[in-house]
Design a protein around this motif. Structure first.
Motif, short mmCIF file in Angstrom:
data_model
loop_
_atom_site.label_atom_id
_atom_site.label_comp_id
_atom_site.label_asym_id
_atom_site.label_seq_id
_atom_site.Cartn_x
_atom_site.Cartn_y
_atom_site.Cartn_z
N PRO A 79 14.90 -30.22 47.41
CA PRO A 79 14.21 -29.44 46.46
C PRO A 79 14.73 -28.02 46.07
O PRO A 79 15.17 -27.36 46.89
N THR A 80 14.40 -27.59 44.62
CA THR A 80 14.65 -26.31 44.26
C THR A 80 14.13 -25.03 45.13
O THR A 80 14.85 -24.26 45.65
N LEU A 81 12.73 -25.46 45.55
CA LEU A 81 12.04 -24.47 46.48
C LEU A 81 12.75 -24.09 47.69
O LEU A 81 13.06 -23.05 48.12
N THR A 82 13.32 -25.20 48.25
CA THR A 82 14.21 -25.16 49.45
C THR A 82 15.46 -24.17 49.17
O THR A 82 15.63 -23.10 50.25
N TRP A 83 16.10 -24.10 47.92
CA TRP A 83 17.25 -23.32 47.71
C TRP A 83 16.77 -22.02 47.52
O TRP A 83 17.54 -21.06 47.92
N ILE A 84 15.83 -21.88 47.04
CA ILE A 84 15.21 -20.53 46.59
C ILE A 84 14.97 -19.87 48.14
O ILE A 84 15.35 -18.67 48.24
N GLY A 85 14.15 -20.41 49.03
CA GLY A 85 14.02 -19.83 50.17
C GLY A 85 15.15 -19.66 50.91
O GLY A 85 15.24 -18.45 51.73
N PHE A 86 16.30 -20.48 51.00
CA PHE A 86 17.54 -20.26 51.73
C PHE A 86 18.40 -18.81 51.06
O PHE A 86 18.94 -18.09 51.76
N GLY A 87 18.06 -18.88 49.63
CA GLY A 87 18.85 -17.74 48.90
C GLY A 87 18.33 -16.57 49.49
O GLY A 87 19.07 -15.60 49.69
N ILE A 88 17.09 -16.54 49.45
CA ILE A 88 16.23 -15.13 49.70
C ILE A 88 16.64 -14.79 51.20
O ILE A 88 17.06 -13.56 51.46
#
Length: 598
Positions: A41-50
């Motif tokens: 999921p995109t939300l996972t990558w957003i969390g990892f990116g932050i």
């Protein structure tokens, strides 16, 4: 930055990682995924990116406790990325060597072989322990083993730099470069159940052991036989690496042997030099070489591999040149190029290697302000790159796969040296612009390389290599196919020899195990298949033809119908010689009548 503000940012970073993991866990893979990146999921990558943005900033700007928290945050995030197959409940990852390793682990669990009978039993033994103690499936135990063996890489790279240089900025940069996972190149090293690749992540543990031995000079608390605790650490870590995969033990022996040679030359040439105060590595070179020799020559697999290397050196059509030529030709036919693939897969490694090369040259020219002790340690590592690169060229001529595995080993040393090199670069840049400006430029450069590195940790269509996700349906289909196939009817794949699935499902020690050279397994001839001569596509005999979702993704989407077309597969479905006998969402098997003998 105020401490409360920093603590809030780091807490937010860890919260972002936790949310990313929970979201990924709540979205398990329910079917074959060509790319774990798009499947997550995109939300996972957003969390990892932050989390990584906070971690990179803290590693560069902060020191002491704050920097350690930033490095821990970055390491946790990258470990979470590497753990995605486990988090997202993959049944298994790996369709080549990984399935054979799964089979060996089954044999160990079933008592059909002892761990020491394998040439490199560590990964299989760890997985078997997970299975026995935790009651988890063997496949999942192997995926856990991959993560466990990866974590030391993230821990010991910054520890080595701390031991050599002691500079906070160098430690932070080394940690960031380790997050790029440069040893994985997806040519011959892979993130998955692949013991050669798994062993690369233990190399920094061995390097730390001998750096500590050289730097700390333990003269008290001697062990029996005159051993120091650090000498024993070198032997134990070397033995551990040997049991995971012996090829990188060769690299370690070359590395330590190079250090011993440099020490010998320094003692012959200089009367006063920091290297003269270092304890020698002669005994360690001899002992590790002896351990490797005894272990290797007693194993038939090693002897066969060594013979293959020697044959490859003298064969014109074997070697890296021939393989690169074949790959380039295929890429051009589907609109790609070697240059494009190099940028995607190796640009960050090339940038790091260039930075290290310039730094080492400046060290040799005496243009740095390094203290003599640090300079000696850097010379040990940098000069050892010459014989290690020579070993790469030897492999390249003889066995290309081993050559790119050697690239992975060299990348480990470049990761270590990069921390010191780039820290010196930031210092030099600070003299031209402000220190905050230099830190910002470094953060952007490292951030870009970090994205490039992490986007190619796993195979995916972006590098013309679909992910090797093995689903429940695929295993189920092959299990049925193997149960219902007879020795008289070969099991044949579409560009992918299915014999490895026999290894993964039934082990390698049982009777009638399929192998690459067996007449009971193989692949259809693509040209004959495309011509519609399905009855002659495999030696003109009756055969069982397997088509999986992985095959269709690879041939139709990634390779853009280079070998097999969608039209020919549709025609095959209605051909009178083909009969579908097994089918699920991920797997189909057909019985195909061969051409009638005249």
């Amino acid at each position: 930055m105020k401490r409360t503000t920093f603590n809030g940012l780091v807490a937010g970073g860890f919260l972002a990682v936790a949310i990313g993991i929970l979201v990924a866990r709540a979205s398990p893979a329910t079917s074959y995924e060509p790319s774990i990146y798009t499947g997550t999921p995109t939300l996972t990558w957003i969390g990892f990116g932050i989390a990584l943005a906070v971690a990179v900033s803290a590693a560069l700007v902060c020191r002491g406790r704050e920097q350690a928290l930033g490095i821990a945050l970055g390491g946790t995030t990258v470990t979470a990325i590497v753990s995605l197959p486990v988090i997202r409940n993959y049944r298994f990852l790996g369709m080549g060597d990984g399935l054979s390793h799964l089979g060996w682990t089954r044999d160990i669990v079933a008592g059909q072989m002892a761990p020491h009978e394998l040439f490199y039993p560590a990964v299989h033994t760890i997985a078997a322990a997970f299975h026995y103690v935790g009651g988890i499936p063997i496949e999942r135990g192997l995926l856990f083993s991959v993560v466990i063996l990866f974590v030391p890489f993230l821990i010991f790279v910054p520890l080595i730099v701390r031991e050599i240089a002691g500079d906070g900025l160098a430690i932070g940069i080394a940690a960031i470069v380790s997050w790029m996972v440069l040893p994985i190149n997806n040519v011959a090293t892979h993130m998955g159940v692949h013991t050669n690749s798994n062993a690369l992540f233990l190399v920094p543990v061995v390097v730390f052991a001998f750096v500590a031995y050289l730097r700390r000079r333990a003269t008290i608390e001697r062990l029996p036989l005159g051993l120091s605790p650090f000498s024993l650490l070198i032997y134990l870590t070397g033995l551990g690496l040997l049991l995971v995969h012996p090829q990188h033990m060769i690299g370690v022996i070359v590395l330590i042997g190079s250090i011993a040679s440099i020490q010998y030359l320094a003692r012959r040439r200089y009367d006063d030099h920091p290297m003269l105060d270092h304890p020698t590595m002669y005994a360690h070179t001899v002992v590790l070489s002896a351990i490797f020799t005894v272990w290797a020559v007693s194993n038939q697999r090693f002897r066969d591999a060594f013979a293959g290397l020697i044959i490859g050196i003298f064969e014109e059509d074997i070697g890296g040149g021939a393989e690169v030529g074949q790959r380039e030709s295929s890429l051009q036919e589907i609109g790609g190029s070697i240059a494009e693939l190099f940028v995607t897969m190796f640009l960050e490694l090339a940038i790091i290697a260039l930075a290290v090369g310039v730094f080492v040259l400046l060290v040799w020219l005496g243009r740095t302000a390094l203290d003599p002790e640090t300079k000696s340690q850097i010379n040990y590592l940098s000069l050892s790159l010459f014989p290690l690169t020579g070993l790469f060229f030897l492999y390249f001529v003889g066995t290309p796969t081993m050559a790119f595995r050697q690239v992975g080993f060299i990348a480990v040393l470049l990761t270590v040296l990069a921390g010191i090199a780039l820290a010196r670069g930031v210092g030099a840049l600070s003299g031209v612009i402000t220190r905050p400006g230099a830190s910002a430029v470094t953060a952007l450069l490292l951030g870009g390389c970090l994205v490039l590195g992490l986007m190619t940790v796993f195979a995916s269509p972006i590098i013309y290599s679909p992910g090797q996700h093995v689903t429940d349906e695929t295993f189920s289909g092959y299990e049925s196919a193997l149960d219902h196939s007879s020795e008289d009817t070969p099991l044949v794949g579409m560009g992918h020899n299915p014999y490895r699935y026999d290894h993964g499902l039934n082990g390698l020690e049982g009777e009638g195990t399929l192998s690459a050279g067996s007449s009971t397994t193989g692949t259809v001839d693509p040209e004959t298949f495309e011509a519609g001569d399905y009855d002659e596509a495999y030696r003109g005999i009756d055969y069982n033809f397997v088509v999986t979702e992985y095959d269709l993704t690879r041939e139709l989407e990634v390779y853009q119908e280079l070998h097999y077309s969608d039209e020919s597969i549709e025609d095959f479905e209605t051909d009178s010689s083909a009969n579908k006998v097994i089918s699920n969402d991920e797997f189909r098997m057909y019985t195909v009548d061969g051409a009638e003998e005249e």
